[in-house]
Design an enzyme around this catalytic site. Structure first.
Site, mmCIF file in Angstrom:
data_model
loop_
_atom_site.group_PDB
_atom_site.id
_atom_site.type_symbol
_atom_site.label_atom_id
_atom_site.label_comp_id
_atom_site.label_asym_id
_atom_site.label_seq_id
_atom_site.Cartn_x
_atom_site.Cartn_y
_atom_site.Cartn_z
ATOM 1 N N VAL A 68 -18.325 1.051 3.512
ATOM 2 C CA VAL A 68 -19.451 2.343 3.123
ATOM 3 C C VAL A 68 -19.625 2.048 1.378
ATOM 4 O O VAL A 68 -18.629 1.851 0.509
ATOM 5 C CB VAL A 68 -18.252 3.144 3.326
ATOM 6 C CG1 VAL A 68 -19.420 5.122 2.822
ATOM 7 C CG2 VAL A 68 -17.750 3.309 4.894
ATOM 8 N N LYS A 98 2.802 6.529 1.115
ATOM 9 C CA LYS A 98 3.222 5.652 0.657
ATOM 10 C C LYS A 98 4.191 5.588 0.504
ATOM 11 O O LYS A 98 4.639 5.765 -0.484
ATOM 12 C CB LYS A 98 1.780 4.882 -0.223
ATOM 13 C CG LYS A 98 2.071 3.693 -0.515
ATOM 14 C CD LYS A 98 0.829 3.099 0.182
ATOM 15 C CE LYS A 98 1.038 1.107 -0.688
ATOM 16 N NZ LYS A 98 -0.072 1.006 0.023
ATOM 17 N N LYS A 107 -7.295 -1.276 4.223
ATOM 18 C CA LYS A 107 -6.536 -0.449 5.292
ATOM 19 C C LYS A 107 -6.782 1.051 4.206
ATOM 20 O O LYS A 107 -6.202 2.258 5.181
ATOM 21 C CB LYS A 107 -5.464 -1.012 5.790
ATOM 22 C CG LYS A 107 -4.519 -1.162 5.080
ATOM 23 C CD LYS A 107 -2.941 -1.593 5.675
ATOM 24 C CE LYS A 107 -2.195 -1.756 4.165
ATOM 25 N NZ LYS A 107 -3.048 -3.246 3.586
ATOM 26 N N ALA A 131 2.415 -1.738 3.504
ATOM 27 C CA ALA A 131 1.603 -2.043 2.096
ATOM 28 C C ALA A 131 0.990 -4.477 2.479
ATOM 29 O O ALA A 131 2.365 -4.625 3.655
ATOM 30 C CB ALA A 131 2.524 -2.465 0.825
ATOM 31 N N GLY A 132 -0.104 -4.913 2.531
ATOM 32 C CA GLY A 132 0.133 -6.062 3.590
ATOM 33 C C GLY A 132 0.119 -5.900 4.561
ATOM 34 O O GLY A 132 -0.777 -4.928 4.913
#
Length: 202
Positions: free
Chosen positions: A180, A32, A15, A96-97
């Site tokens: 990628v 974040k 993610k 997160a997670g």
């Protein structure tokens, strides 16, 4: 104004890579709220390297690589939910997670997302088990009243799994970001442009 929360069905599914691709494609800052674990490259550093967008400082930087509630306790830090208000303006926020990861002993990320009412993009891997994990994530968000913008798949194409998650979950299927390799800013941008329609995020 472009504002999205990027979350996932689990940890380590990619993610942060998707958040970097999205932020880069839209040209908006990244945030974040809580970074747990500082020994390796942080999520903010990854996004800055891959997307070239501005990165807002984390509200909390925790040394211990664990769930935020536990990392904070081990580090001797008290997380104040009021300090987790997203900055103003266009923004890509990454949790997160998964959505039921505890921020504190009494607060989950899903609770924060519902409080913020910023549209949530659920990132889901395409491998075995994704149907169950994705539908549980969607259900947990919806039960709390979080706004779900859609689901983005990560990995090799698995048409039936992707289609049935969107169908049964009643969510928009935004597209798929393949692995990628090598992971470069140009390669990531190209893969995102091929797999998603930027109009779906505006």
């Amino acid at each position: 104004m472009t504002r999205f929360v990027v979350t996932g069905t689990d940890t380590g599914i990619g993610k942060t890579i998707f958040a970097a691709a999205l932020a880069g494609a839209l040209g908006v800052p990244y945030w974040k709220p809580i970074q747990s674990g500082l020994e390796e490259e942080t999520d903010s550093e990854i996004v800055a390297r891959l997307a070239g967008v501005s990165v807002r400082p984390e509200a909390y930087r925790l040394v211990t690589p664990a769930s935020p509630h536990l990392a904070a306790e081990i580090d001797g830090v008290t997380i104040d939910p009021d300090a987790l208000t997203p900055p103003d303006g266009a923004l890509i926020v990454e949790g997160a997670g998964g959505v039921l990861v505890p921020v504190t002993r009494t607060l989950l990320y899903a609770d924060l997302f519902a409080r913020w009412q910023i549209p949530v993009i659920v990132c889901a891997r395409t491998g075995l088990g994704t149907i169950n994990h994705s539908l549980l994530t969607i259900e947990a968000l919806r039960r709390r009243g979080a706004a779900i913008h859609g689901i983005a798949f990560l990995g090799d194409a698995v048409e039936d799994s992707e289609a049935i998650v969107a169908q049964l979950g009643g969510v928009r299927r935004l597209g798929r970001l393949p692995i990628v390799d090598p992971l470069t800013p140009a390669g990531l941008a190209e893969a995102f442009a091929a797999g998603f329609d930027s109009a779906d995020f505006r």
